[in-house]
Design a protein around this motif. Structure first.
Motif, PDB file in Angstrom:
ATOM      1  N   THR A  46       0.823  -1.216   0.000  1.00  0.00           N
ATOM      2  CA  THR A  46       0.000   0.000   0.000  1.00  0.00           C
ATOM      3  C   THR A  46       0.855   1.263   0.000  1.00  0.00           C
ATOM      4  O   THR A  46       0.332   2.367  -0.106  1.00  0.00           O
ATOM      5  CB  THR A  46      -0.910   0.045   1.250  1.00  0.00           C
ATOM      6  N   PHE A  47       2.188   1.097   0.135  1.00  0.00           N
ATOM      7  CA  PHE A  47       3.051   2.273   0.147  1.00  0.00           C
ATOM      8  C   PHE A  47       2.925   3.036  -1.152  1.00  0.00           C
ATOM      9  O   PHE A  47       3.074   2.479  -2.241  1.00  0.00           O
ATOM     10  CB  PHE A  47       4.522   1.842   0.299  1.00  0.00           C
ATOM     11  N   LYS A  48       2.642   4.321  -1.065  1.00  0.00           N
ATOM     12  CA  LYS A  48       2.714   5.159  -2.251  1.00  0.00           C
ATOM     13  C   LYS A  48       2.874   6.613  -1.838  1.00  0.00           C
ATOM     14  O   LYS A  48       2.626   6.977  -0.682  1.00  0.00           O
ATOM     15  CB  LYS A  48       1.480   4.977  -3.128  1.00  0.00           C
ATOM     16  N   GLY A  49       3.287   7.437  -2.777  1.00  0.00           N
ATOM     17  CA  GLY A  49       3.416   8.858  -2.474  1.00  0.00           C
ATOM     18  C   GLY A  49       4.773   9.413  -2.864  1.00  0.00           C
ATOM     19  O   GLY A  49       5.665   8.678  -3.303  1.00  0.00           O
ATOM     20  N   ASP A  50       4.912  10.724  -2.759  1.00  0.00           N
ATOM     21  CA  ASP A  50       6.164  11.398  -3.072  1.00  0.00           C
ATOM     22  C   ASP A  50       6.845  11.815  -1.782  1.00  0.00           C
ATOM     23  O   ASP A  50       6.241  12.476  -0.944  1.00  0.00           O
ATOM     24  CB  ASP A  50       5.903  12.658  -3.914  1.00  0.00           C
ATOM     25  N   LEU A  51       8.108  11.425  -1.630  1.00  0.00           N
ATOM     26  CA  LEU A  51       8.832  11.773  -0.410  1.00  0.00           C
ATOM     27  C   LEU A  51      10.073  12.571  -0.769  1.00  0.00           C
ATOM     28  O   LEU A  51      10.708  12.314  -1.794  1.00  0.00           O
ATOM     29  CB  LEU A  51       9.260  10.504   0.334  1.00  0.00           C
ATOM     30  N   VAL A  77       6.124   4.536  -4.947  1.00  0.00           N
ATOM     31  CA  VAL A  77       6.783   5.475  -4.042  1.00  0.00           C
ATOM     32  C   VAL A  77       7.855   6.226  -4.821  1.00  0.00           C
ATOM     33  O   VAL A  77       8.697   5.619  -5.474  1.00  0.00           O
ATOM     34  CB  VAL A  77       7.434   4.730  -2.853  1.00  0.00           C
ATOM     35  N   HIS A  78       7.788   7.541  -4.788  1.00  0.00           N
ATOM     36  CA  HIS A  78       8.789   8.344  -5.494  1.00  0.00           C
ATOM     37  C   HIS A  78       9.574   9.149  -4.482  1.00  0.00           C
ATOM     38  O   HIS A  78       9.020  10.018  -3.812  1.00  0.00           O
ATOM     39  CB  HIS A  78       8.121   9.272  -6.498  1.00  0.00           C
ATOM     40  N   LEU A 100      13.107  12.606   5.815  1.00  0.00           N
ATOM     41  CA  LEU A 100      14.271  11.872   6.298  1.00  0.00           C
ATOM     42  C   LEU A 100      15.507  12.639   5.835  1.00  0.00           C
ATOM     43  O   LEU A 100      15.576  13.086   4.697  1.00  0.00           O
ATOM     44  CB  LEU A 100      14.283  10.444   5.722  1.00  0.00           C
ATOM     45  N   GLY A 101      16.457  12.788   6.737  1.00  0.00           N
ATOM     46  CA  GLY A 101      17.682  13.484   6.377  1.00  0.00           C
ATOM     47  C   GLY A 101      18.869  12.547   6.502  1.00  0.00           C
ATOM     48  O   GLY A 101      18.736  11.410   6.971  1.00  0.00           O
ATOM     49  N   ALA A 102      20.036  13.007   6.053  1.00  0.00           N
ATOM     50  CA  ALA A 102      21.250  12.215   6.234  1.00  0.00           C
ATOM     51  C   ALA A 102      22.362  13.158   6.647  1.00  0.00           C
ATOM     52  O   ALA A 102      22.433  14.293   6.161  1.00  0.00           O
ATOM     53  CB  ALA A 102      21.613  11.500   4.941  1.00  0.00           C
ATOM     54  N   ALA A 103      23.217  12.690   7.558  1.00  0.00           N
ATOM     55  CA  ALA A 103      24.299  13.539   8.032  1.00  0.00           C
ATOM     56  C   ALA A 103      25.568  12.714   8.173  1.00  0.00           C
ATOM     57  O   ALA A 103      25.526  11.577   8.628  1.00  0.00           O
ATOM     58  CB  ALA A 103      23.934  14.167   9.374  1.00  0.00           C
ATOM     59  N   SER A 104      26.684  13.282   7.766  1.00  0.00           N
ATOM     60  CA  SER A 104      27.955  12.573   7.909  1.00  0.00           C
ATOM     61  C   SER A 104      28.620  12.981   9.213  1.00  0.00           C
ATOM     62  O   SER A 104      29.804  12.780   9.399  1.00  0.00           O
ATOM     63  CB  SER A 104      28.858  12.880   6.719  1.00  0.00           C
ATOM     64  N   LYS A 263       5.752   5.533   8.274  1.00  0.00           N
ATOM     65  CA  LYS A 263       5.767   4.107   7.945  1.00  0.00           C
ATOM     66  C   LYS A 263       6.746   3.806   6.805  1.00  0.00           C
ATOM     67  O   LYS A 263       7.554   2.886   6.869  1.00  0.00           O
ATOM     68  CB  LYS A 263       4.342   3.667   7.548  1.00  0.00           C
ATOM     69  N   ILE A 264       6.654   4.654   5.764  1.00  0.00           N
ATOM     70  CA  ILE A 264       7.507   4.391   4.594  1.00  0.00           C
ATOM     71  C   ILE A 264       8.971   4.676   4.930  1.00  0.00           C
ATOM     72  O   ILE A 264       9.867   3.904   4.594  1.00  0.00           O
ATOM     73  CB  ILE A 264       7.051   5.247   3.404  1.00  0.00           C
ATOM     74  N   GLU A 265       9.205   5.777   5.646  1.00  0.00           N
ATOM     75  CA  GLU A 265      10.579   6.126   6.017  1.00  0.00           C
ATOM     76  C   GLU A 265      11.194   5.026   6.879  1.00  0.00           C
ATOM     77  O   GLU A 265      12.362   4.674   6.733  1.00  0.00           O
ATOM     78  CB  GLU A 265      10.621   7.463   6.775  1.00  0.00           C
ATOM     79  N   ASP A 266      10.386   4.493   7.796  1.00  0.00           N
ATOM     80  CA  ASP A 266      10.854   3.422   8.672  1.00  0.00           C
ATOM     81  C   ASP A 266      11.285   2.209   7.837  1.00  0.00           C
ATOM     82  O   ASP A 266      12.360   1.637   8.051  1.00  0.00           O
ATOM     83  CB  ASP A 266       9.726   3.032   9.648  1.00  0.00           C
TER      84      ASP A 266
END
Lengths: 290, 296
Positions: A46-51, A77-78, A100-104, A263-266
Motif C-alpha cells: 500500500t506504500f505510495k506517495g512522493d517523499l 513510491v517516489h 528523512l535526512g542524512a548527516a555525515s 511508515k515508509i521512512e521506517d
C-alpha cells in the motif's frame, strides 16, 4: 610496467567519473543486484506517495542507490534526495522539508534538543597512505600527520625517515573525505594551501602511488591500490577490525536523521540496515555496520 | 523560379534551416543558462572581491570566494604554453609550406592530424607519467606537477592549430610577392622572414589566438598535471589551479543550491567572457588576413 598500467587504469577511471559527472568516487561496483532484492518483512504494497529526503553529500551515493533499488520494490513510491550538506539536511528535517535526512556527522546539542534523532547506517574511515617505494615509516601519530598537512613538518627526516621533502597531496575542500580528515586529524589546525589537490580517492591513490616521498589519505576501500602503504595512526593499524572496535582514530558514523519516522521512512531505513542495504554500502567503499 | 520548386525540395530546405538553427539555439541557451545561474552570486559577494581576491574558501564558516588566483593561473599557464608552442608551430608551418617535399609534408601532416585527434585525458596521462617524472628529475620540484608541466602539455595540444593556420596563411600569400622578393636578390630565408611571414601575419596571429582559446579552455589534461592547489602561482614549478580546473574540482561536491555552486557558474561566466573576447580577436585577424591576401 604492469604497475604503471594499473595506475593508469585507475587514473582513466577517475577521468571517466569526472567526465560522467559522477558524484560517487568509487571503482565500478563489483556486484549490482540484477533484480529486485528479496522482499523484506516490512514490505507493504500500500506504500505510495512522493517523499523528499535530503542532507549530506557523503551519504548521497548510499541513499541514492537505495532509492534506485526501492523503485523496483515500490513502484508507487517516489523519493527524491537532495545533496545539500549535513547541516542543511538536519535543518530541513527539523523544518519538515525533508521527512528523512542524512548527516555525515553527529548531531549538535541544539539540534538534538530540537527533536532530531539519528541512526547510523554505515561507517566511514580514512587511511593515511604514503608512497610505498620511498617512505620507510609505517606509523605516525595523528599530531604529526596534522603537522605535515599544516606545513610545519616538511621533511621525512624530522619523523625519523630519510632526508627528503614530504610531498603532500590533499583533497578538494568540499569533499566528504576532506571534511572527515579535517575534523578527525587536523582539529583546529589549518591546512596549508600549497599542497597539490587531487579530485577523488582514485586520483589520490594514483598520485601518491606514483610520486616519491608522497603522503595522502583515502577511504579505507582504497588502501590496497598499487604503490600505496597505509600507515598506522598512534600505533593502530587502519583496518575494518579496528574501525569496529573503535580504536582507529579517523572514522565516523554516517547517519540518517529524523524527528519521527513515518511508515515508509521506517521501511526505508530498515532496508538500508538490511543485508541488501549493507551490500550497497560495501559496494560504495564505505564500511557496513558490524 | 521559386514557385516551380517541388514541395519536397522546399521541405528539405526548411529542415536544413532548422538543423542550422540548432547551434545558434544551443549557444543562446548556454549563455542564458550560465548567466542565470552565476550572476546571483553578486547579491551576496562583492563583484570586485570575487575578481580581485585570491582567497578561495567556499566551505569555510566564513566563506570567501576569490578567483584571482585561478584567473592568473589560467593566464600564466596559457602564456607559457604559447611561448613553447608558437616558435615550434610557426617553424613547422614554414617548413611545411616552403621547404618540405611532398613526401615529408605528408608524413608531418599525418602526425599533426593524429596529434590533434588525441583525447585530452591521454595528454593528461602522458603529462603525469612521462613529463612530470622528467620535471621531477631535472628541477627542484617534488611532484613534477605545476605550471611548467601543464604548459608543456598545453603547448603540445595547441601545436596543430598554430601549424595549420601558419601553413594555410603562408600558402595564401600571392605568388608575385615571393617572386618579387627573390627577383630583387633576397635569399629564400630572407624572403620568408621579411616578405612571406609579414604578409601572412594576420592569419598566423589568428591561429595563435585560436590556440590561446584552446589552451585557456582545456580542462582534463591540466587537471591531471597542474597540481590543483588553490593558491597564487609563484613560479614555473609552483602548483596552480585554472578557472576550468576550479569548476571541475568543486562542482562534484558543491552543495546543490548553495552559494558555492553558484560561484562555480560565475567562474564559468568569467571563462565565457575570456573566450568571447578571444573569438572576437580571431574574427578581427581573420578578416584582416582575408583583406590583405585579396590585396585591399
Amino acid at each position: 610496467m604492469e604497475k604503471r598500467l594499473s595506475v593508469m587504469i585507475v587514473l582513466l577511471m577517475v577521468a571517466a567519473t569526472i567526465f560522467a559527472g559522477g558524484k560517487q568516487e568509487t571503482q565500478a561496483p563489483v556486484t549490482a543486484p540484477a533484480s529486485a532484492p528479496a522482499v523484506t518483512a516490512t514490505y507493504d504494497s500500500t506504500f505510495k506517495g512522493d517523499l523528499a529526503f535530503g542532507g549530506s553529500t557523503t551519504v548521497d551515493p548510499i541513499i541514492t542507490a537505495a532509492i534506485e533499488e526501492w523503485k523496483e520494490l515500490y513502484p508507487n513510491v517516489h523519493i527524491s534526495y537532495e545533496g545539500v550538506g549535513s547541516s542543511t539536511g538536519i535543518k530541513g528535517v527539523l523544518a519538515g522539508t525533508y521527512s528523512l535526512g542524512a548527516a555525515s556527522r553527529e548531531l549538535k546539542a541544539a539540534e538534538a534538543a530540537s527533536g532530531a534523532v539519528t541512526t547510523a547506517v554505515a561507517l566511514d574511515a580514512i587511511a593515511v597512505v604514503v608512497n610505498s617505494n620511498s617512505v620507510s615509516l609505517s606509523n605516525l601519530s595523528v599530531e604529526d600527520v596534522a603537522k605535515i598537512y599544516a606545513g610545519e613538518i616538511t621533511n621525512w627526516k624530522e619523523l625519523g625517515g630519510a632526508d627528503s621533502s614530504i610531498v603532500v597531496f590533499n583533497r578538494d575542500e568540499a569533499s566528504g573525505t576532506y571534511e572527515t580528515f579535517e575534523k578527525k586529524v587536523m582539529g583546529k589546525t589549518e591546512f596549508m594551501k600549497a599542497a597539490s589537490v587531487t579530485t577523488g580517492n582514485g586520483d589520490m591513490a594514483a598520485k601518491v602511488g606514483a610520486t616519491p616521498n608522497a603522503i595522502g589519505y583515502v577511504g579505507l576501500g582504497f588502501i590496497s591500490e598499487k604503490g600505496l602503504k597505509p600507515l598506522s595512526l598512534n600505533g593502530v593499524e587502519a583496518s575494518i577490525k579496528n574501525v569496529y572496535n573503535g580504536t582507529y582514530a579517523v572514522q565516523r558514523n554516517l547517519n540518517v536523521v529524523f524527528t519521527e519516522l513515518g511508515k515508509i521512512e521506517d521501511a526505508f531505513v530498515n532496508y538500508i540496515l538490511s543485508k541488501d542495504g549493507q551490500d550497497i554500502v560495501a559496494d560504495l567503499d564505505f564500511i557496513p555496520l558490524p | 523560379m521559386k514557385n516551380d520548386t517541388p514541395s519536397h525540395e522546399r521541405f528539405i530546405e526548411l529542415m536544413l534551416f532548422l538543423f542550422a538553427c540548432v547551434s545558434i539555439i544551443s549557444v543562446i541557451g548556454i549563455t542564458f543558462f550560465i548567466f542565470e545561474e552565476g550572476l546571483p552570486l553578486f547579491v551576496h559577494v562583492n563583484f570586485f572581491e570575487f575578481l580581485l581576491s585570491s582567497d578561495w574558501s567556499p566551505t569555510a564558516d566564513n566563506p570567501s570566494f576569490g578567483i584571482l588566483a585561478f584567473i592568473i593561473g589560467s593566464i600564466f599557464v596559457t602564456t607559457i604554453s604559447l611561448i613553447i608552442a608558437v616558435p615550434i608551430g610557426i617553424a613547422t608551418g614554414v617548413f611545411m609550406s616552403e621547404y618540405a617535399n611532398p613526401k615529408w609534408s605528408s608524413i608531418v601532416r599525418k602526425g599533426i592530424e593524429l596529434l590533434a585527434g588525441i583525447p585530452s585525458v591521454i595528454y593528461g596521462l602522458f603529462g603525469f607519467f612521462f613529463i612530470a617524472p622528467i620535471i621531477r628529475t631535472l628541477t627542484s620540484s617534488d611532484t613534477g606537477l605545476g605550471v611548467l608541466t601543464a604548459s608543456i602539455i598545453l603547448g603540445i595540444m595547441v601545436l596543430p592549430t598554430i601549424i595549420n593556420t601558419t601553413e594555410v596563411s603562408l600558402r595564401a600569400v600571392p605568388r608575385e610577392l615571393k617572386e618579387g622578393s627573390l627577383a630583387l636578390g633576397a635569399t629564400y630565408w630572407q624572403t620568408i622572414i621579411r616578405t612571406l611571414i609579414p604578409a601572412a601575419r594576420s592569419g598566423i596571429i589568428a591561429g595563435i589566438v585560436l590556440g590561446i582559446g584552446r589552451s585557456i579552455g582545456e580542462t582534463m589534461a591540466v587537471l591531471m598535471v597542474a597540481g590543483n592547489s588553490p593558491i597564487m602561482p609563484k613560479g614555473l614549478l609552483s602548483n596552480t589551479r585554472t578557472l576550468t580546473m576550479n569548476i571541475v574540482t568543486d562542482l562534484k561536491y558543491a552543495e546543490v543550491g548553495s552559494l558555492h555552486e553558484t560561484s562555480l557558474f560565475t567562474t564559468g561566466i568569467v571563462l565565457f567572457i575570456f573566450i568571447l573576447f578571444i573569438n572576437l580577436l580571431v574574427h578581427y585577424f581573420m578578416k584582416k588576413s582575408l583583406e590583405r591576401t585579396q590585396g585591399k
